[in-house]
Design an enzyme around this catalytic site. Structure first.
Site, PDB file in Angstrom:
ATOM      1  N   LYS A 133       0.746  -1.176  -0.025  1.00  0.00           N
ATOM      2  CA  LYS A 133      -0.176   0.024  -0.112  1.00  0.00           C
ATOM      3  C   LYS A 133       0.826   1.136  -0.121  1.00  0.00           C
ATOM      4  O   LYS A 133       2.016   1.261   0.449  1.00  0.00           O
ATOM      5  CB  LYS A 133      -0.916   0.020   1.257  1.00  0.00           C
ATOM      6  CG  LYS A 133      -2.145  -1.115   0.839  1.00  0.00           C
ATOM      7  CD  LYS A 133      -3.270  -0.950   1.668  1.00  0.00           C
ATOM      8  CE  LYS A 133      -4.477  -1.925   1.045  1.00  0.00           C
ATOM      9  NZ  LYS A 133      -5.646  -1.899   2.161  1.00  0.00           N
TER      10      LYS A 133
ATOM     11  N   ARG B 143      -4.213 -10.123   3.961  1.00  0.00           N
ATOM     12  CA  ARG B 143      -4.606 -10.057   2.626  1.00  0.00           C
ATOM     13  C   ARG B 143      -3.325  -9.667   1.873  1.00  0.00           C
ATOM     14  O   ARG B 143      -2.749  -8.325   1.988  1.00  0.00           O
ATOM     15  CB  ARG B 143      -5.674  -9.090   2.058  1.00  0.00           C
ATOM     16  CG  ARG B 143      -5.996  -9.121   0.918  1.00  0.00           C
ATOM     17  CD  ARG B 143      -7.354  -8.267   0.619  1.00  0.00           C
ATOM     18  NE  ARG B 143      -7.677  -8.095  -0.668  1.00  0.00           N
ATOM     19  CZ  ARG B 143      -7.100  -7.330  -1.630  1.00  0.00           C
ATOM     20  NH1 ARG B 143      -6.115  -6.345  -1.198  1.00  0.00           N
ATOM     21  NH2 ARG B 143      -7.523  -7.192  -2.867  1.00  0.00           N
TER      22      ARG B 143
HETATM   23  C1  8Y7 Z   1      -8.278  -4.176   0.910  1.00  0.00           C
HETATM   24  C2  8Y7 Z   1      -9.374  -5.053   0.453  1.00  0.00           C
HETATM   25  C3  8Y7 Z   1      -7.953  -4.091  -1.138  1.00  0.00           C
HETATM   26  C4  8Y7 Z   1      -8.094  -4.185   2.495  1.00  0.00           C
HETATM   27  C5  8Y7 Z   1      -9.915  -5.922   2.389  1.00  0.00           C
HETATM   28  C6  8Y7 Z   1      -5.047  -2.878  -2.260  1.00  0.00           C
HETATM   29  C7  8Y7 Z   1      -9.945  -5.275  -1.920  1.00  0.00           C
HETATM   30  C8  8Y7 Z   1      -6.335  -2.182  -2.461  1.00  0.00           C
HETATM   31  N1  8Y7 Z   1      -7.526  -3.507   0.074  1.00  0.00           N
HETATM   32  N2  8Y7 Z   1     -10.208  -6.043   1.314  1.00  0.00           N
HETATM   33  N3  8Y7 Z   1      -9.145  -4.811  -0.793  1.00  0.00           N
HETATM   34  N4  8Y7 Z   1      -8.820  -5.252   3.055  1.00  0.00           N
HETATM   35  N5  8Y7 Z   1     -10.777  -6.627   3.260  1.00  0.00           N
HETATM   36  O1  8Y7 Z   1      -4.071  -2.254  -1.936  1.00  0.00           O
HETATM   37  O2  8Y7 Z   1      -7.389  -3.553   2.982  1.00  0.00           O
HETATM   38  O3  8Y7 Z   1      -5.123  -4.319  -2.408  1.00  0.00           O
HETATM   39  S1  8Y7 Z   1      -7.802  -3.446  -2.840  1.00  0.00           S
END
Ligand code: 8Y7
Length: 288
Positions: A233, A267
Site C-alpha cells: 500500500k 491479505r
Molecule cells: C483491502 C481489500 C483492497 C483491504 C480488504 C489493495 C479489496 C487495495 N484492500 N479488502 N481490498 N481489506 N478486506 O491495496 O485492506 O489491495 S484493494
C-alpha cells in the site's frame, strides 16, 4: 498436535466458507488475485482467466489459505465498472478456480449481483470494501449464506484520500465495525461469520494507518476475526519512498506486526515470503 490459537481469547477457530474450511488457529494468508486491467500494483497482468488461474495456483502452492478474487479496481481515483463488466471478469475465474484449487475462494465485490453469481459459482466468502452499503448487498450476502468481511472506509475511493479526518481513529473504526456487524446480524448473517477489517488506506492518512496498526489489538474486543490488507500500500511508498514493485519486504514486516497485534487473516500479494515470515514468528512466539 493441537496448535494454540494466535489469540487464545478468540472464540472462533475456523470459518465454513461455502463448504471449505478456513482454519484460523494460526494466522491465515489471503492471496490477492486481481482480474482488473487497472489495479495499481499488478494491473493488467491477470486479465486472461488462464493467467489468473496459474497465478492463483502458484499462490496456493506457496501457502495461500484463501484466494481473494477482485474484478473492480479500488485504487484512489479508479472509475467504477458495470455489473456486466464485473461479472464477465470474475465469474469465469471463480468457476475455474473452484475446480482448480481446494482452498476457499473469496469474492471482492460491492455489487449484490456479483455476490449472488460468484457464490453460486463457488465463492465461499464475500469481501466488500464498501461494508455492504450498496442497496441490496446485505440481503444478497445473507442469502448467499457465506461469511463476510466488513471493512471500514471513510468516504468513497475516488475522494477518500482528499482530507481524511477523525477525532479518534481507533475508537471510530471500532464503533463503525461494531454497528456494521450488528447490521449484518440483523440481515440474517451468522455473528460467527462476520470478519472485520479496519481498512488500511481507505480514507486514512499515514498517521491514521499507523495508529490503527499499533492499536489493532483493540479490535479484538469485537470478538470477530480480524482481516487486514497492508500489502504494497501507498503508506509504504510514502514512508520509505519505494515504488509499488519494491514494497515486498516492508509489506511482510507490516503483515508480521499485524499478526503480532491480533490479525487473523492477512491479505497479501507476496504469499511465499509472508507465509514463511508469519510461520517463523508463530513458532518463536509459541516456544516457551
Ligand atoms: C483491502 C481489500 C483492497 C483491504 C480488504 C489493495 C479489496 C487495495 N484492500 N479488502 N481490498 N481489506 N478486506 O491495496 O485492506 O489491495 S484493494
Amino acid at each position: 498436535m493441537s496448535r494454540p490459537a494466535t489469540n487464545p481469547d478468540y472464540p472462533v477457530s475456523s470459518l465454513n466458507c461455502g463448504g471449505r474450511t478456513l482454519d484460523l488457529r494460526c494466522a491465515a494468508i489471503m492471496g490477492v488475485l486481481n482480474v482488473t486491467p487497472d489495479s495499481f500494483s499488478d494491473g493488467g497482468k491477470f486479465v486472461v482467466p488462464e493467467a489468473a488461474l496459474r497465478h492463483a495456483e502458484q499462490m496456493v502452492a506457496e501457502g495461500a489459505d484463501i484466494i481473494d478474487v477482485g474484478g473492480e479496481s479500488t485504487r484512489p481515483g479508479a472509475q467504477r465498472i458495470s455489473v456486466q463488466q464485473e461479472l464477465d471478469r470474475v465469474i469465469p475465474v471463480v468457476e475455474a478456480l473452484h475446480d482448480a484449487v481446494a482452498v476457499p475462494i473469496s469474492i471482492d465485490t460491492s455489487k449484490p449481483e456479483v455476490m449472488c453469481h460468484a457464490t453460486s459459482a463457488g465463492a465461499g466468502l464475500i469481501n466488500d470494501i464498501y461494508g455492504f452499503r450498496t442497496e441490496g448487498a446485505l440481503a444478497a450476502a445473507a442469502a448467499a449464506g457465506v461469511p463476510v468481511c466488513v471493512m471500514h472506509m471513510q468516504g468513497e475511493p475516488h475522494t477518500m484520500q482528499q482530507s481524511p479526518s477523525y477525532d479518534d481513529v481507533v475508537a471510530e473504526v471500532i464503533a463503525f465495525l461494531s454497528a456494521k456487524r450488528d447490521e449484518c446480524i440483523a440481515a440474517g448473517i451468522l455473528s460467527a461469520s462476520v470478519i472485520v477489517d479496519p481498512g488500511f488506506g481507505f480514507g486514512k492518512t499515514v498517521t491514521h494507518n499507523l495508529s490503527l496498526l499499533r492499536n489493532l489489538n483493540a479490535l479484538t474486543a469485537l470478538g470477530a476475526p480480524i482481516l487486514v490488507g497492508l500489502s504494497r500500500k501507498s503508506m509504504i511508498g510514502n514512508l520509505l519512498d519505494l515504488p509499488v514493485d519494491d514494497r515486498a519486504a516492508a509489506s511482510v514486516s507490516l503483515a508480521l506486526l499485524a499478526v503480532q497485534h491480533g490479525a487473523n487473516i492477512v491479505r497479501v500479494h507476496d504469499v511465499k515470503m509472508t507465509r514463511d515470515a508469519v510461520r517463523m514468528m508463530e513458532i518463536v512466539n509459541r516456544h516457551d
